[in-house]
Write a protein that holds these residues in place. Structure first.
Motif, PDB file in Angstrom:
ATOM      1  N   GLY A   1       2.326   3.001  -4.308  1.00 51.97           N
ATOM      2  CA  GLY A   1       1.983   1.729  -4.586  1.00 51.97           C
ATOM      3  C   GLY A   1       2.034   0.756  -3.579  1.00 51.97           C
ATOM      4  O   GLY A   1       2.528   1.242  -2.430  1.00 51.97           O
ATOM      5  N   ILE A   2       1.403  -0.258  -3.425  1.00 48.54           N
ATOM      6  CA  ILE A   2       1.087  -0.986  -2.096  1.00 48.54           C
ATOM      7  C   ILE A   2       2.568  -1.820  -1.793  1.00 48.54           C
ATOM      8  O   ILE A   2       2.659  -2.031  -0.532  1.00 48.54           O
ATOM      9  CB  ILE A   2       0.219  -2.350  -2.395  1.00 48.54           C
ATOM     10  CG1 ILE A   2       0.767  -3.126  -3.542  1.00 48.54           C
ATOM     11  CG2 ILE A   2      -1.287  -1.668  -2.601  1.00 48.54           C
ATOM     12  CD1 ILE A   2      -0.489  -4.336  -3.993  1.00 48.54           C
ATOM     13  N   GLU A   3       3.562  -1.684  -2.457  1.00 49.51           N
ATOM     14  CA  GLU A   3       4.768  -2.201  -2.145  1.00 49.51           C
ATOM     15  C   GLU A   3       5.552  -1.481  -1.197  1.00 49.51           C
ATOM     16  O   GLU A   3       6.805  -1.656  -0.803  1.00 49.51           O
ATOM     17  CB  GLU A   3       5.645  -2.539  -3.364  1.00 49.51           C
ATOM     18  CG  GLU A   3       6.379  -1.502  -4.181  1.00 49.51           C
ATOM     19  CD  GLU A   3       5.397  -0.569  -4.999  1.00 49.51           C
ATOM     20  OE1 GLU A   3       4.176  -0.648  -4.828  1.00 49.51           O
ATOM     21  OE2 GLU A   3       5.841   0.198  -5.898  1.00 49.51           O
ATOM     22  N   LYS A   4       5.023   0.090  -1.136  1.00 49.69           N
ATOM     23  CA  LYS A   4       5.929   0.865  -0.368  1.00 49.69           C
ATOM     24  C   LYS A   4       5.793   0.615   1.007  1.00 49.69           C
ATOM     25  O   LYS A   4       6.420   1.462   1.899  1.00 49.69           O
ATOM     26  CB  LYS A   4       5.462   2.401  -0.548  1.00 49.69           C
ATOM     27  CG  LYS A   4       5.445   2.836  -2.002  1.00 49.69           C
ATOM     28  CD  LYS A   4       7.031   3.083  -2.373  1.00 49.69           C
ATOM     29  CE  LYS A   4       7.247   3.146  -3.703  1.00 49.69           C
ATOM     30  NZ  LYS A   4       8.561   4.086  -3.989  1.00 49.69           N
ATOM     31  N   ILE A   5       4.969  -0.031   1.696  1.00 51.03           N
ATOM     32  CA  ILE A   5       4.988  -0.451   2.968  1.00 51.03           C
ATOM     33  C   ILE A   5       6.062  -0.845   3.660  1.00 51.03           C
ATOM     34  O   ILE A   5       6.901  -1.904   3.057  1.00 51.03           O
ATOM     35  CB  ILE A   5       3.629  -1.519   3.240  1.00 51.03           C
ATOM     36  CG1 ILE A   5       2.475  -0.931   2.674  1.00 51.03           C
ATOM     37  CG2 ILE A   5       3.779  -2.075   4.777  1.00 51.03           C
ATOM     38  CD1 ILE A   5       1.529  -0.011   3.733  1.00 51.03           C
ATOM     39  N   ILE A   6       6.372  -0.461   4.908  1.00 50.24           N
ATOM     40  CA  ILE A   6       7.590  -1.007   5.691  1.00 50.24           C
ATOM     41  C   ILE A   6       7.024  -1.394   7.035  1.00 50.24           C
ATOM     42  O   ILE A   6       5.966  -0.737   7.357  1.00 50.24           O
ATOM     43  CB  ILE A   6       8.907  -0.426   5.916  1.00 50.24           C
ATOM     44  CG1 ILE A   6       8.696   1.074   6.263  1.00 50.24           C
ATOM     45  CG2 ILE A   6       9.269  -0.336   4.186  1.00 50.24           C
ATOM     46  CD1 ILE A   6       9.964   1.716   6.581  1.00 50.24           C
TER      47      ILE A   6
ATOM     48  N   LEU B   1       4.524   6.946  -9.762  1.00 50.52           N
ATOM     49  CA  LEU B   1       3.484   6.190  -9.836  1.00 50.52           C
ATOM     50  C   LEU B   1       2.435   7.066 -10.538  1.00 50.52           C
ATOM     51  O   LEU B   1       1.751   6.421 -11.294  1.00 50.52           O
ATOM     52  CB  LEU B   1       2.735   5.927  -8.306  1.00 50.52           C
ATOM     53  CG  LEU B   1       1.568   5.054  -8.191  1.00 50.52           C
ATOM     54  CD1 LEU B   1       1.339   4.262  -7.135  1.00 50.52           C
ATOM     55  CD2 LEU B   1       0.452   5.943  -7.776  1.00 50.52           C
ATOM     56  N   THR B   2       2.314   8.371 -10.160  1.00 48.24           N
ATOM     57  CA  THR B   2       1.279   9.049 -11.170  1.00 48.24           C
ATOM     58  C   THR B   2       1.854   9.214 -12.759  1.00 48.24           C
ATOM     59  O   THR B   2       1.147   9.130 -13.535  1.00 48.24           O
ATOM     60  CB  THR B   2       1.152  10.464 -10.512  1.00 48.24           C
ATOM     61  OG1 THR B   2       2.360  11.091 -10.698  1.00 48.24           O
ATOM     62  CG2 THR B   2       0.444  10.203  -9.162  1.00 48.24           C
ATOM     63  N   GLU B   3       3.117   8.966 -13.024  1.00 46.07           N
ATOM     64  CA  GLU B   3       3.532   8.611 -14.077  1.00 46.07           C
ATOM     65  C   GLU B   3       2.983   7.514 -14.700  1.00 46.07           C
ATOM     66  O   GLU B   3       2.434   7.427 -15.837  1.00 46.07           O
ATOM     67  CB  GLU B   3       5.068   8.918 -14.474  1.00 46.07           C
ATOM     68  CG  GLU B   3       5.667  10.110 -13.896  1.00 46.07           C
ATOM     69  CD  GLU B   3       5.679  11.274 -15.012  1.00 46.07           C
ATOM     70  OE1 GLU B   3       5.453  10.775 -16.057  1.00 46.07           O
ATOM     71  OE2 GLU B   3       5.614  12.462 -14.666  1.00 46.07           O
ATOM     72  N   GLU B   4       3.250   6.449 -14.028  1.00 44.14           N
ATOM     73  CA  GLU B   4       2.711   5.305 -14.445  1.00 44.14           C
ATOM     74  C   GLU B   4       1.208   5.130 -14.908  1.00 44.14           C
ATOM     75  O   GLU B   4       0.770   4.440 -15.614  1.00 44.14           O
ATOM     76  CB  GLU B   4       2.946   4.140 -13.269  1.00 44.14           C
ATOM     77  CG  GLU B   4       2.478   2.727 -13.429  1.00 44.14           C
ATOM     78  CD  GLU B   4       2.523   1.826 -11.955  1.00 44.14           C
ATOM     79  OE1 GLU B   4       3.622   2.250 -11.263  1.00 44.14           O
ATOM     80  OE2 GLU B   4       1.834   1.159 -11.804  1.00 44.14           O
ATOM     81  N   CYS B   5       0.342   5.879 -13.918  1.00 44.48           N
ATOM     82  CA  CYS B   5      -0.974   6.132 -14.333  1.00 44.48           C
ATOM     83  C   CYS B   5      -1.604   6.857 -15.446  1.00 44.48           C
ATOM     84  O   CYS B   5      -2.531   7.125 -15.761  1.00 44.48           O
ATOM     85  CB  CYS B   5      -1.869   6.460 -12.967  1.00 44.48           C
ATOM     86  SG  CYS B   5      -1.629   4.944 -11.798  1.00 44.48           S
ATOM     87  N   HIS B   6      -0.484   8.047 -15.885  1.00 41.66           N
ATOM     88  CA  HIS B   6      -0.792   8.972 -16.817  1.00 41.66           C
ATOM     89  C   HIS B   6      -1.797   9.590 -16.216  1.00 41.66           C
ATOM     90  O   HIS B   6      -2.614  10.327 -16.590  1.00 41.66           O
ATOM     91  CB  HIS B   6      -0.960   8.384 -18.127  1.00 41.66           C
ATOM     92  CG  HIS B   6      -0.078   7.466 -18.566  1.00 41.66           C
ATOM     93  ND1 HIS B   6       1.213   8.069 -19.225  1.00 41.66           N
ATOM     94  CD2 HIS B   6       0.116   6.139 -18.834  1.00 41.66           C
ATOM     95  CE1 HIS B   6       1.832   7.015 -19.653  1.00 41.66           C
ATOM     96  NE2 HIS B   6       1.399   5.965 -19.354  1.00 41.66           N
ATOM     97  N   LEU B   7      -1.595  10.163 -14.905  1.00 40.00           N
ATOM     98  CA  LEU B   7      -2.677  11.100 -14.192  1.00 40.00           C
ATOM     99  C   LEU B   7      -2.822  12.486 -14.750  1.00 40.00           C
ATOM    100  O   LEU B   7      -3.747  12.955 -14.927  1.00 40.00           O
ATOM    101  CB  LEU B   7      -2.167  11.026 -12.906  1.00 40.00           C
ATOM    102  CG  LEU B   7      -3.205  12.054 -11.928  1.00 40.00           C
ATOM    103  CD1 LEU B   7      -4.242  11.397 -11.817  1.00 40.00           C
ATOM    104  CD2 LEU B   7      -2.571  12.232 -10.548  1.00 40.00           C
TER     105      LEU B   7
END
Lengths: 237, 165, 447
Positions: free
Chosen positions: C235-240, C110-116
């Protein structure tokens, strides 16, 4: 049994022997085979390229030619899968069969008058295998089965040899074979290498498109290995 | 509008799909010792442990994890082991510090209870939660260079498990 | 930027390395096969995981709120970010409040996705990636080429040279054991000194407000447990929904990813350590858009195991960088167009649609079907070259008219020899099929 033979466009134009073998084989097995003469294509080349919206004319033509039949049989897993998944007519979707599954599941044949005393390398075409479930796949934890091997087992003299990666894609992939030429050829070369390691005389599968791709590579390599559609062997006297 | 409202506002309630419930029919026939071997841990008897690690130490609760940086061999107690994968459940409450099982060079864990699989493991955990807990399976490892397995990446270089009755 | 096809051609030019890459990842796929096939319930587990995710996605809003409430009650600070820019700004603010100029980060796609990393570097903050593979590519100014095996495109000689330059290891030393030890010593220094640690999140549990981070190296834990401030980005999809669900996912994750029974460390962060600050950043960045489209919703089930990478015959022979996205491979090819259609219009076509990906996927994402749908959407958005559009329309017209098809067939067979030219990509490394004298239809009419 009344059967309409679906001959995919590229088989019609470049591999007529596959259609001839399909016709003869089905007749030998007692089917009344009709070839709707205005048929062209299933529409897959456009749809897999992202132009499914342009296949209406093609779909309508297919419907006009085949709607009256309860059994539409074609020697191409890929084209048949496309029709099953995407053709707008439910009647067509439910009536179309890949020829191997037609032989094993509908005709349920248990013997054949065929002989082919050769070393045959089996190519599992992805759409037939994973899409139509013509055989079990290495990805899943499931009981092994293979409609292709069941059929080849009825042919006298055939020696079936499987490549090390029994069901890896050959890299044809429709327009992929030209838009991603480098990967496509590399995948084909790798498949052929594994068949060569088994010293096969023929590479055999249920999808002529994969075979066409591998044949193109084999001939460029100057190889003596030939490709054959499985119906050519099942029809081989 | 805050991001929270924006995001929640974009998520529409969808057709009802039920939770499938707890998984049924999981295999239970697993060998904890065999799994430990697969994950790279060593199993020793209590006697062999005395010979192998006479200098091992237990540590009291501490607040400063950094003070554990020089620990050579740490001995801790696991709550239970999982037979299917060799994992051992550890909780913060039973550790000197959260970082303890990672920062020490070598780790010794005592286990006296074994459950067959992960479903049984979470059933076991259905008690008040720890503030931090983990499944630990074997020593720290990596295969990031050419897929060659190397033991001892950042965490403990070895794991020794003593199964006590 | 090179298209996937162009980048692949360059990758394949080094045949030896391509074969190594292919064989190494195939070996990982085979390890996955072995461990999955000894579990009789494997397919049932996949189905169960898929259903849990279906249920969660259908109720994502309420689960996110439940998670937030529990996490806050546990003493964790929860932040929401609508996009990458907001995510990066939130993370930066937390670091700035702490006053740190350097921090450690474990693997987070996710931080790669955001180029953090680039964002923080511009603010004068150095990020030290602590996963060995990620540290290697970071030294080389490269992106990870695989989400589980970030440096799989490199050989040990490359790593040896990189470490020689950056860590002063002896030139020519390429022993993985030695190089890993050098990285251990180097990164231990950072772990001990760092006041801020960033980690990713594998699973967040709505019922308890805790999150789970899985690693083999222990780098996420070394960072998080020593730092004063722990920032977990997800990411918000990581919820279980609940803890018991973890049993299903943890059984599937490592087996699918590397053929391990479980990752070495599966850490459950429930409450901050005494005296520690713990933050969670929940990111949307296009995920709600993906969720709203029934064709693509399923892609949000992904647990980032990369089994689809390892099985993909195209990925194995083209390398991760050919996908020009932080998440490569088949799953990347269905995620990326949601973020930027134009820039990623080539990716859904970087596949033969063989379907292997969908069948190894532990949460049963219909990846190859989504690739097909993206092809339709991208072409409908006008992202095809003009020549392709004209060609396709012409083909569609011909195949809709049997008489024209027959004439066209004669023409193609008669003049197929003209296609034996280097301009024809087929002919570059393959012979054209030999044109028969008559088509099947012509033969049949005479029968």
């Amino acid at each position: 049994m009344r059967v309409a033979l679906f001959v995919p466009c590229y088989i019609d134009q470049f591999y007529p022997q596959v259609a001839v073998a399909s016709l003869e084989l089905l007749e030998k097995l007692g089917c009344e085979v009709i070839v709707p003469i205005d048929q062209t294509c299933c529409g897959q080349p456009m749809a897999n390229s992202g132009f499914a919206s342009s296949t209406e004319g093609c779909d309508a033509n297919f419907t006009n030619n085949f709607e009256g039949f309860d059994y539409i049989v074609g020697p191409s897993g890929s084209c048949v899968l496309h029709l099953k998944e995407h053709h707008p007519s439910e009647k067509i979707r439910n009536s179309v069969y890949e020829i191997c599954e037609f032989l094993t599941d509908i005709l349920k044949i248990s013997s054949l008058q065929a002989k082919f005393p050769h070393r045959v390398g089996l190519h599992q075409s992805c759409h037939g295998q994973r899409g139509l479930r013509l055989s079990s796949m290495s990805e899943r934890n499931e009981k092994p089965f293979s409609k292709l091997e069941d059929l080849l087992g009825l042919v006298e003299g055939v020696e079936i040899l499987k490549p090390e990666r029994a069901d890896e894609c050959c890299g044809f992939g429709g327009t992929f074979c030209v838009t991603e030429e480098a990967v496509s050829v590399k995948m084909g070369v790798d498949r052929i290498k594994e068949h060569d390691a088994n010293a096969v005389e023929y590479i055999v599968g249920a999808d002529t498109s994969c075979l066409m791709h591998m044949e193109g590579i084999l001939r460029r390599q100057g190889s003596k290995v030939q490709v054959k559609h499985i119906v050519e062997i099942l029809n081989h006297a | 509008m805050s991001a929270r409202e924006e995001i929640l506002g974009k998520i529409y309630a969808q057709s009802e799909i039920n939770h499938p419930g707890d998984f049924q029919g999981a295999s239970e026939d697993f060998d904890f010792k065999a799994a430990l071997e697969v994950v790279g841990a060593r199993v020793l008897t209590a006697e062999a442990l005395e010979i192998e690690f006479p200098g091992r130490r237990r540590y009291e609760k501490i607040l400063d994890g950094l003070s554990l940086a020089e620990v050579e061999v740490l001995e801790i107690d696991g709550e239970f082991g999982v037979a299917e994968n060799g994992a051992i459940w550890l909780t913060e409450e039973a550790l000197p510090h959260r970082v303890a099982p990672f920062i020490c060079q070598h780790l010794v864990i005592n286990v006296s209870k074994i459950v067959p699989n992960m479903h049984a493991a979470y059933a076991e955990l259905n008690k008040p939660n720890s503030s931090f807990g983990l499944f630990l399976a074997g020593p720290s490892k990596t295969a990031d260079i050419e897929q060659s397995l190397v033991i001892g990446a950042h965490g403990a270089r070895s794991l020794t498990v003593v199964i006590r009755a | 930027m090179l298209s996937h096809a162009e980048a692949s051609e360059k990758f394949i030019a080094d045949a030896e390395r391509t074969d190594w890459h292919d064989e190494t990842l195939w070996f990982v796929r085979e390890k996955r096969d072995k461990v999955s096939k000894v579990l009789p319930e494997w397919e049932a587990l996949r189905e169960h995981a898929s259903q849990i995710k279906d249920h969660t996605l259908a109720n994502l809003g309420s689960y996110l709120q439940a998670f937030e409430e529990k996490a806050q009650a546990n003493g964790i600070k929860v932040h929401w970010a609508a996009d990458a820019a907001e995510h990066n700004a939130i993370v930066h603010q937390i670091i700035a409040d702490q006053g740190s100029k350097i921090l450690v980060k474990s693997k987070s796609m996710l931080t790669e996705e955001c180029h953090l990393n680039d964002y923080l570097a511009n603010k004068g903050i150095e990020v030290v990636d602590t996963d060995l593979g990620e540290r290697i590519v970071q030294f080389r100014n490269e992106a990870p080429s695989h989400i589980v095996l970030p440096a799989i495109h490199l050989k040990k000689e490359d790593v040896g040279e990189t470490f020689h330059q950056h860590l002063g290891t002896p030139k020519g030393n390429k022993d993985p054991q030695f190089l890993t030890e050098a990285a251990r010593q180097h990164l231990r220094g950072h772990f001990l000194a760092s006041e801020v640690a960033i980690t990713g999140v594998n699973f967040a549990i709505a019922e308890t407000g805790e999150f789970v981070v899985c690693t083999n190296e222990g780098n996420a834990d070394m960072g998080a447990h020593l730092a004063k401030v722990h920032i977990a980005c997800m990411g918000i999809e990581k919820i279980i929904p609940k803890r018991e669900d973890l049993a299903v996912f943890l059984r599937l994750l490592a087996r699918s990813a590397t053929g391990q029974l479980i990752t070495t460390y599966s850490s459950h962060f429930h409450k901050p350590r005494e005296g520690q600050e713990m933050h969670i950043v929940l990111l949307d960045n296009g995920r709600t858009r993906q969720l709203a489209d029934p064709k693509y919703k399923n892609s949000l089930k992904c647990i980032r195991c990369a089994a689809c990478f390892n099985t993909c015959p195209v990925y194995r022979r083209s390398g991760g960088h050919s996908y020009h996205q932080p998440v490569a491979g088949p799953i990347g090819s269905i995620l990326a167009p949601n973020i930027d259609k134009k820039a990623n219009a080539d990716l859904p076509f970087a596949s033969t649609l063989c379907g292997s990906c969908s069948n190894v996927c532990p949460v049963k994402i219909n990846i190859h079907e989504q690739l097909w749908f993206w092809r339709q959407d991208l072409m409908a958005a006008g992202l095809a070259p003009v020549s392709k559009t004209i060609g396709m329309k012409l083909m569609a017209f011909t195949l809709a008219h049997p008489a024209i098809y027959r004439i066209g067939g004669v023409f193609i067979r008669r003049f197929s020899g003209l296609l034996n030219t280097s301009l024809n990509p087929w002919y570059k490394q393959r012979e054209m099929p030999e044109a028969p004298k008559e088509s099947f239809q012509e033969w049949y009419k005479k029968r």
